[in-house]
Design an enzyme around this catalytic site. Sequence first.
Site, short mmCIF file in Angstrom:
data_model
loop_
_atom_site.label_atom_id
_atom_site.label_comp_id
_atom_site.label_asym_id
_atom_site.label_seq_id
_atom_site.Cartn_x
_atom_site.Cartn_y
_atom_site.Cartn_z
N TYR A 190 0.81 25.55 38.24
CA TYR A 190 2.18 25.07 38.14
C TYR A 190 2.59 24.96 36.66
CZ TYR A 190 6.30 22.14 39.03
OH TYR A 190 7.57 21.63 39.07
N ASN A 192 3.40 22.79 34.52
CA ASN A 192 2.92 21.78 33.57
C ASN A 192 1.40 21.76 33.45
OD1 ASN A 192 2.19 20.67 36.01
ND2 ASN A 192 3.06 18.64 35.62
N LYS A 193 0.71 22.70 34.07
CA LYS A 193 -0.75 22.68 34.05
C LYS A 193 -1.29 23.31 32.76
CE LYS A 193 -1.41 20.70 38.04
NZ LYS A 193 -0.02 20.36 38.40
N ASN A 194 -2.59 23.08 32.51
CA ASN A 194 -3.22 23.63 31.30
C ASN A 194 -3.16 25.15 31.28
OD1 ASN A 194 -3.92 20.91 31.40
ND2 ASN A 194 -5.85 21.24 30.32
#
Length: 382
Positions: A190, A192-194
């Site tokens: 997604y 906002n993930k790393n």
Amino acid sequence: MTEWRVPLSVLDYGVEEAAAAQRVIGRKWLSMGPEVLAFEREFAALQNCKYAYALSSATAALHLAMHAIGIGPGDEVIQPGANFVAAANMTLLAGATPVFADICSLTEPTLDPRHVEQLITSRTKAIVPMHYGGNLARMRELLEICKQHGLMLIEDSCHALGAAYHDAQGRAPHRSMAGSIGDIGTFSFYANKNLACGEGGMLVTDRDDFSERIQMMRSHGMTRSSWERHGGAGSYDIAVSGFNYRLDELHAAIGRAQLAKLLDGNARRRQLLARYRDGLRGDERWSMVFADRVEHSAGHLMVVVADSAETRTDGVRALRDIGVQTSRHYPSILEFSGFRERFTAHLELTHQFAKRAITLPLHPNLSVEHVDEIVHTLRALP
């Protein structure tokens, strides 16, 4: 839409992602094909696991995991109440019942193995721990519980890509990468993930008995993909009833570019976590989660717990006033109207955590000056 001076998360995108997208456009093949296959190979190598399957989301990965294991009506799946709702939703859609367990503590908001043991019944089929904020759950204890009771373990590793498990003595088992410790691991890409693709996910496993079934179920139960047929493999069979959970080439190509940056990005996140930790040390109103495990974290979230709900409100307001975005990870699942009327579990620590936790900005391009400003603002509250 508010333009935050210091946003919670910022994409680490550049020429690499642009080149990856252009590579796909030049090839003129968009559905699952060579980029997806390469992404899966590279991901499996990072995880040191046999099989990695790229999917449309981590929610799809959780759903496939439950179907592969055979979770269905009459089964119970133990999982944290402090989590995003996807695991609970997929449990219900599989026809099973989510059973919610409390967290270990306010500064260790992962599944409490002691509470898990109390909740096991003859109907329990699996445990789904969630690695919160990039910090792994107590996997050694949870694996032992699964072994004793004949349960499956699905890892919700959406926050923890690139992190390795270390027990209380700092030891790492042979299979130590988050997501590759239990029977099946799930990951999110997604926005906002790393590793951020906007959408997308991955399922990993070392289980040969799950592999072929998962591969077919992600694409309608088909025995051959469209890319294989394009290459002359001929017709296909429908061997099982399946879903359309495939990842496309554009997301996979961007995922490969992001994967190449992952470990360096995680290292930068750990540096910023340490800066936050050192700045907040000694302030009795704020407790940083997993402050003693920064060196082993994937650094997905920076979360502090206030000494009261009122202090949390004051902190959020003070940061908003200077243009700093904050968030909440997560409301208790039992707070949602679709769950509180159906489930009666009382999870006191989860409830307190949801009322008192603040998620602060954390991403590889965040400056130490902004970290220091955020810490100063929290410490300066009257």
